[in-house]
Enzyme design. Structure first.
Site, PDB file in Angstrom:
ATOM      1  N   GLY A  95      90.518 -24.680  -6.860  1.00 44.97           N
ATOM      2  CA  GLY A  95      89.101 -25.504  -5.553  1.00 44.97           C
ATOM      3  C   GLY A  95      90.225 -26.735  -5.063  1.00 44.97           C
ATOM      4  O   GLY A  95      91.286 -27.036  -5.066  1.00 44.97           O
ATOM      5  N   ILE A  96      89.185 -28.158  -4.435  1.00 47.81           N
ATOM      6  CA  ILE A  96      89.723 -29.170  -3.733  1.00 47.81           C
ATOM      7  C   ILE A  96      90.537 -29.436  -4.682  1.00 47.81           C
ATOM      8  O   ILE A  96      91.800 -30.453  -4.640  1.00 47.81           O
ATOM      9  CB  ILE A  96      88.251 -29.928  -3.271  1.00 47.81           C
ATOM     10  CG1 ILE A  96      88.088 -29.038  -2.123  1.00 47.81           C
ATOM     11  CG2 ILE A  96      88.822 -31.358  -2.962  1.00 47.81           C
ATOM     12  CD1 ILE A  96      86.086 -30.203  -1.917  1.00 47.81           C
ATOM     13  N   ASP A 145      87.392 -33.278 -20.689  1.00 42.39           N
ATOM     14  CA  ASP A 145      85.773 -32.922 -21.009  1.00 42.39           C
ATOM     15  C   ASP A 145      85.589 -34.297 -19.770  1.00 42.39           C
ATOM     16  O   ASP A 145      85.067 -34.732 -21.035  1.00 42.39           O
ATOM     17  CB  ASP A 145      85.349 -32.196 -22.163  1.00 42.39           C
ATOM     18  CG  ASP A 145      83.226 -32.435 -21.694  1.00 42.39           C
ATOM     19  OD1 ASP A 145      83.589 -32.509 -20.440  1.00 42.39           O
ATOM     20  OD2 ASP A 145      83.300 -31.323 -22.059  1.00 42.39           O
ATOM     21  N   TYR A 185      72.176 -32.589  -8.057  1.00 39.87           N
ATOM     22  CA  TYR A 185      73.533 -32.369  -7.699  1.00 39.87           C
ATOM     23  C   TYR A 185      73.690 -33.502  -6.249  1.00 39.87           C
ATOM     24  O   TYR A 185      74.385 -34.344  -5.996  1.00 39.87           O
ATOM     25  CB  TYR A 185      73.583 -30.008  -6.916  1.00 39.87           C
ATOM     26  CG  TYR A 185      75.181 -30.710  -5.784  1.00 39.87           C
ATOM     27  CD1 TYR A 185      76.258 -30.895  -6.827  1.00 39.87           C
ATOM     28  CD2 TYR A 185      75.287 -30.382  -4.593  1.00 39.87           C
ATOM     29  CE1 TYR A 185      77.946 -30.604  -6.729  1.00 39.87           C
ATOM     30  CE2 TYR A 185      76.582 -31.155  -4.248  1.00 39.87           C
ATOM     31  CZ  TYR A 185      77.820 -30.729  -4.981  1.00 39.87           C
ATOM     32  OH  TYR A 185      79.180 -30.846  -4.215  1.00 39.87           O
ATOM     33  N   LYS A 235      75.445 -36.563  -6.944  1.00 46.90           N
ATOM     34  CA  LYS A 235      76.706 -36.695  -5.579  1.00 46.90           C
ATOM     35  C   LYS A 235      75.851 -38.334  -4.828  1.00 46.90           C
ATOM     36  O   LYS A 235      76.546 -39.255  -4.327  1.00 46.90           O
ATOM     37  CB  LYS A 235      76.480 -36.029  -4.252  1.00 46.90           C
ATOM     38  CG  LYS A 235      77.338 -34.889  -5.109  1.00 46.90           C
ATOM     39  CD  LYS A 235      78.886 -35.185  -5.943  1.00 46.90           C
ATOM     40  CE  LYS A 235      78.991 -33.855  -6.135  1.00 46.90           C
ATOM     41  NZ  LYS A 235      81.259 -33.814  -6.859  1.00 46.90           N
ATOM     42  N   ILE A 243      82.991 -26.456   1.983  1.00 43.60           N
ATOM     43  CA  ILE A 243      84.836 -26.375   2.007  1.00 43.60           C
ATOM     44  C   ILE A 243      85.092 -25.145   1.523  1.00 43.60           C
ATOM     45  O   ILE A 243      83.982 -24.772  -0.146  1.00 43.60           O
ATOM     46  CB  ILE A 243      85.279 -27.274   1.226  1.00 43.60           C
ATOM     47  CG1 ILE A 243      85.114 -28.686   1.737  1.00 43.60           C
ATOM     48  CG2 ILE A 243      87.311 -27.289   0.973  1.00 43.60           C
ATOM     49  CD1 ILE A 243      85.748 -28.819   3.319  1.00 43.60           C
ATOM     50  N   THR A 266      85.941 -23.027  -1.153  1.00 41.52           N
ATOM     51  CA  THR A 266      86.379 -23.378  -2.111  1.00 41.52           C
ATOM     52  C   THR A 266      85.680 -21.782  -2.981  1.00 41.52           C
ATOM     53  O   THR A 266      84.760 -21.089  -3.519  1.00 41.52           O
ATOM     54  CB  THR A 266      86.446 -24.377  -3.420  1.00 41.52           C
ATOM     55  OG1 THR A 266      85.123 -24.455  -3.982  1.00 41.52           O
ATOM     56  CG2 THR A 266      86.941 -25.320  -2.589  1.00 41.52           C
ATOM     57  N   PRO A 267      85.996 -21.624  -4.411  1.00 42.77           N
ATOM     58  CA  PRO A 267      85.876 -21.318  -5.542  1.00 42.77           C
ATOM     59  C   PRO A 267      84.053 -20.905  -5.794  1.00 42.77           C
ATOM     60  O   PRO A 267      84.016 -20.307  -6.042  1.00 42.77           O
ATOM     61  CB  PRO A 267      86.851 -20.908  -6.841  1.00 42.77           C
ATOM     62  CG  PRO A 267      87.788 -21.258  -6.157  1.00 42.77           C
ATOM     63  CD  PRO A 267      87.416 -22.065  -5.815  1.00 42.77           C
TER      64      PRO A 267
END
Length: 259
Positions: A17-18, A58, A152, A156, A187, A189-190
């Site tokens: 991804g990003i 991690d 989420y 963020k 975006i 991405t997966p």
């Protein structure tokens, strides 16, 4: 002219991804790139493809960061990119009424605790030379409410605020250690794959998901990487405590109609 020559750069969550796009661009720009990820197999494969180093990390675990700091004590750029949506194992409740406390906490552990620990590591690794660049990947979701992804959005938003706190703290200490946040919207991405699928309606789903975006398309990871390169480079030495939106015009205030 390569913009990151001889700069040692760490990118978390960079197996795909990003993060992967940023790692590839940093390597192209001459950076000495170390990518990290909790997925060792994917991380090692990505590092081999790009031609950079990989170390398993991690971001939730303080002990992992302490071990990493012992191995990599000096750094020029840190990109805190590792993050989760909370939907990695399926579509579970993440709205304010039905989300479980465990699910809420797990999203914050990765996104917010991981960024806090990454910033703390970056400060310790950069203050010896008194300069560096910390780039935190937030989200458009950190600027607006997201009813179905409360954890989420909350995590963020906290990353956005903490980036400003880190920037001010470093300036207060007299260090040229800059901290900025990037806020991508949709975006490709997966992360989106479970929602898009591979069926004949994939294109229709994509159009629906970006229907309210003025540019009417998904952004690409490479477009985020382009902004990250600028923030990491010496071209942005007067840029700190700021946020950059990469959203196709979504937050400009009104949708643009096609001509």
């Amino acid at each position: 002219m390569q913009r990151l020559t001889e700069k040692t750069c760490v990118i978390t969550g960079a197996a795909r991804g990003i993060g992967r796009a940023i790692a590839a661009r940093f390597h192209h720009e001459g950076g000495v790139v170390i990518i990290t990820d909790v997925d060792a197999d994917a991380g090692e494969a990505t590092a081999a493809e790009i031609g950079c180093q990989f170390q398993r990390l991690d971001v939730r675990e303080e002990a992992d960061w302490l071990r990493f700091a012992a191995r990599v004590p000096a750094i020029d750029v840190v990109v805190n990119n590792a993050g989760v949506t909370g939907f990695e194992k399926g579509m579970i409740a993440h709205d304010p009424e039905h989300a479980s406390l465990d699910d809420w906490r797990e999203v914050h552990r990765v996104n917010l605790d991981g960024t806090f620990l990454g910033c703390r590591y970056a400060i310790g690794a950069m203050k010896r030379q008194g300069r560096g660049s910390i780039i935190n990947i937030s989200s458009r979701s950190g600027l607006v409410g997201i009813p179905g992804a409360a954890a989420y959005a909350s995590s963020k938003a906290a990353i956005r605020n903490h980036s400003k706190t880190v920037a001010l703290y470093c300036a207060q200490q007299g260090w040229s250690i800059r901290c900025n946040s990037i806020h991508p919207a949709a975006i490709l991405t997966p992360m989106w794959e479970p929602m898009l699928g591979t069926g004949p309606d994939r294109e229709a789903k994509m159009r629906t998901l970006v229907a309210d975006t003025p540019l009417r398309r998904f952004g690409m990871p490479e477009e985020v990487a382009a902004i990250a390169v600028t923030l990491a480079s010496d071209e942005a030495t007067y840029v700190t405590g700021t946020e950059i939106n990469i959203d196709g015009g979504l937050l400009a205030g009104s949708a643009a109609s096609p001509a």
